[in-house]
Design a protein around this motif. Structure first.
Motif, PDB file in Angstrom:
ATOM      1  N   UNK A 163      -6.758   9.990  13.222  1.00 50.45           N
ATOM      2  CA  UNK A 163      -5.524  10.788  13.400  1.00 50.45           C
ATOM      3  C   UNK A 163      -4.320   9.872  13.575  1.00 50.45           C
ATOM      4  N   UNK A 164      -4.472   8.817  14.363  1.00 44.03           N
ATOM      5  CA  UNK A 164      -3.349   7.867  14.539  1.00 44.03           C
ATOM      6  C   UNK A 164      -2.949   7.280  13.188  1.00 44.03           C
ATOM      7  N   UNK A 165      -3.955   6.836  12.431  1.00 47.85           N
ATOM      8  CA  UNK A 165      -3.653   6.198  11.144  1.00 47.85           C
ATOM      9  C   UNK A 165      -2.906   7.173  10.236  1.00 47.85           C
ATOM     10  N   UNK A 166      -3.334   8.441  10.256  1.00 46.25           N
ATOM     11  CA  UNK A 166      -2.670   9.438   9.406  1.00 46.25           C
ATOM     12  C   UNK A 166      -1.241   9.701   9.890  1.00 46.25           C
ATOM     13  N   UNK A 167      -1.062   9.814  11.209  1.00 47.57           N
ATOM     14  CA  UNK A 167       0.271  10.103  11.755  1.00 47.57           C
ATOM     15  C   UNK A 167       1.204   8.895  11.633  1.00 47.57           C
ATOM     16  N   UNK A 179       1.329   6.151  21.663  1.00 49.03           N
ATOM     17  CA  UNK A 179       0.205   6.854  21.043  1.00 49.03           C
ATOM     18  C   UNK A 179      -0.338   7.850  22.077  1.00 49.03           C
ATOM     19  N   UNK A 180      -0.511   9.088  21.669  1.00 46.81           N
ATOM     20  CA  UNK A 180      -1.023  10.119  22.589  1.00 46.81           C
ATOM     21  C   UNK A 180      -2.466  10.404  22.173  1.00 46.81           C
ATOM     22  N   UNK A 181      -3.382   9.957  23.029  1.00 48.86           N
ATOM     23  CA  UNK A 181      -4.818  10.033  22.733  1.00 48.86           C
ATOM     24  C   UNK A 181      -5.361  11.321  23.341  1.00 48.86           C
ATOM     25  N   UNK A 182      -5.884  12.214  22.509  1.00 49.26           N
ATOM     26  CA  UNK A 182      -6.412  13.466  23.059  1.00 49.26           C
ATOM     27  C   UNK A 182      -7.872  13.299  23.487  1.00 49.26           C
ATOM     28  N   UNK A 183      -8.220  14.004  24.563  1.00 47.80           N
ATOM     29  CA  UNK A 183      -9.597  14.006  25.096  1.00 47.80           C
ATOM     30  C   UNK A 183     -10.014  15.459  25.267  1.00 47.80           C
TER      31      UNK A 183
END
Ligand SMILES: NC(=O)C1=CN([C@@H]2O[C@H](COP(=O)(O)OP(=O)(O)OC[C@H]3O[C@@H](n4cnc5c(N)ncnc54)[C@H](OP(=O)(O)O)[C@@H]3O)[C@@H](O)[C@H]2O)C=CC1
Ligand SMILES: CC(=O)[C@@H](O)[C@H](O)COP(=O)(O)O
Ligand SMILES: [Mn+2]
Length: 400
Positions: A163-167, A179-183
């Motif tokens: 998701x990070x790479x895509x965003x 970076x907002x990491x979802x859990x």
């Protein structure tokens, strides 16, 4: 046609990778498979189905059983003995590392744990694109892994990092703020420490949104997985550990987000299905059409976000401490965790002990024995890994 070597083919990511490939034989050809040896029947059916040239097996003792399973599978399909050609077999603990150095376009590393480190390094050294599910190898190898990779050589399979790479394609590196990491929060989201004292491995395995292998599922329950992912994100995208923040999103539809310096946040959303990040990792930088179903916008849905309860789930901050110390500290954090997950599974310690004992082990290592990033070698990582496991096991023994 992309040629693929798949390490960890019998696991959760491995089988889903083959699922992606099976309906796209015109796009992908499997040239190598590696597994531990714990499920030779499944490996045999994969060999017959995908006809790899080489198969690597970590446990040599499983080779005979694999050959028997192969002939039984061929027999089930009504093939004559002469019709079936055994693939070349590589055996032993280095087998997956040897296979990682084979000629191919993409190596998918879907092995669990520290065993993935040498295959990751062998892939990078060979110059092959690495589709990386085995986050542990990046976390423990740190700068040894990122330093061995040319830009773009490592493509994340982990859903959040995909998701990070895509965003991140939405802006320049100097425009990124956080970076907002979802859990997901795991099966015990909302519980207090007191309510976690007696939880069982079976309860910890009841992940709310993902069906995954044993270690990562327990790691999701303790939030160790999010700790590993925090370090993984900082290393992959070259951001400060303090600029990676965790938010709890129980639906696992928003797979992570990038916040830019103008206040915009770009999220990647899709139903929880690993075939999307696996597919895009196999074809990066292109998308793989129909890799998974999109969100359904015709029915009502609610996405929620809440802060992490860091007092109850201390693993994220422990990982941040280990990540900031860098060097051998992340290897100790990961190794102690792997040993403690085994101890929890065996009923020798409680759920809370996994993170509590790990915190003791990491603190001891930082006080004595820590090797800094500048002096880091593969041998130092493997020695720290062995020490972390042994020290965690020792503390478990003292408490028994
Ligand atoms: N499952 C998921 O949805 C996600 C997983 N990941 C990461 O992907 C990795 C794999 O996870 P998952 O698929 O769940 O794990 P599993 O436990 O389901 O599978 C692990 C695989 O690794 C194989 N294996 C173990 N040791 C070796 C070895 N020494 N050499 C070769 N193969 C070996 C196993 O073989 P066998 O059992 O046959 O012996 C099995 O095929 C982990 O790092 C995890 O954190 C990341 C994001 C999502
Ligand atoms: C699918 C995937 O990428 C896992 O790593 C997942 O993120 C686990 O969910 P948690 O958010 O509960 O750790
Ligand atoms: Mn993940």
């Amino acid at each position: 046609m992309r040629t693929i070597v798949l390490l960890g083919s019998t696991g959760s990511i491995g089988t889903q990778t083959l699922d992606v490939i099976s309906s796209r034989r015109d796009q992908f050809r499997v040239v190598g498979l590696a597994a531990g040896g714990g499920n030779v029947d499944l490996l045999a059916s994969q060999i017959i189905e995908f006809e790899p040239e080489v198969v690597a097996l970590a446990k040599p003792a499983a080779a005979n059983a694999l050959q028997r399973a192969l002939y039984a599978e061929a027999d089930r399909r009504g093939w004559n003995a002469g019709e079936y050609q055994l693939p070349k077999l590589l055996l032993g603990p280095d087998a997956a590392t040897q296979l990682a150095a084979a000629d191919c376009d993409v190596v998918v590393n879907a092995i669990t744990g520290t065993a993935g480190l040498l295959p990751t390094l062998a892939t990078l050294e060979k110059g092959t694109t690495l589709a990386l599910a085995n986050k542990e190898s990046l976390v423990i190898g740190g700068r040894l892994v990122t330093g061995a990779a040319r830009p773009g050589q490592i493509v994340a399979v982990d859903s959040e990092h995909s998701a990070f790479a895509q965003a991140l394609r939405s802006g320049r590196a100097d425009e990124v703020r956080r970076l907002i990491l979802t859990a997901s929060g795991g099966p015990f989201r909302g519980r207090t420490r007191d309510e976690l004292v007696d939880v069982t491995p079976q309860q910890a395995m009841a992940h709310p949104t993902w069906d995954m292998g044993r270690v990562i599922t327990i790691n999701s329950a303790t939030l160790v997985n999010k700790g590993l992912e925090l370090i993984e994100a900082a290393l992959l995208y070259d951001v400060d550990l303090d600029d990676v923040v965790v938010t709890v999103h129980p639906q696992s539809v928003v797979h992570s987000m990038v916040e830019f310096h103008d206040g915009a946040t770009i999220a990647q959303a899709s139903p929880p299905d690993m075939r999307l990040p696996i597919g895009i990792a196999l074809t990066w930088p292109e998308r793989l059409a129909d890799a998974s179903a999109p969100c359904d916008w015709t029915t009502a849905a609610t996405w929620t976000f809440e802060p992490l309860d860091a007092d109850t789930f201390g693993a994220v901050e422990l990982a941040r401490t280990a990540g900031k110390a860098a060097g051998t500290a992340p290897a100790v954090f990961n190794a102690a965790n792997e040993a403690l997950v085994d101890a929890f599974w065996a009923g020798r310690i409680g759920f809370l002990d996994i993170t509590d004992i790990n915190a003791e082990v990491v603190a001891e290592h930082l006080a004595s024995g820590h090797v800094a990033d500048d002096d880091l070698t593969v041998d130092a990582v493997l020695a720290a890994d062995a020490w972390g496991r042994a020290r965690a096991a020792e503390i478990v023994g003292e408490r028994a």
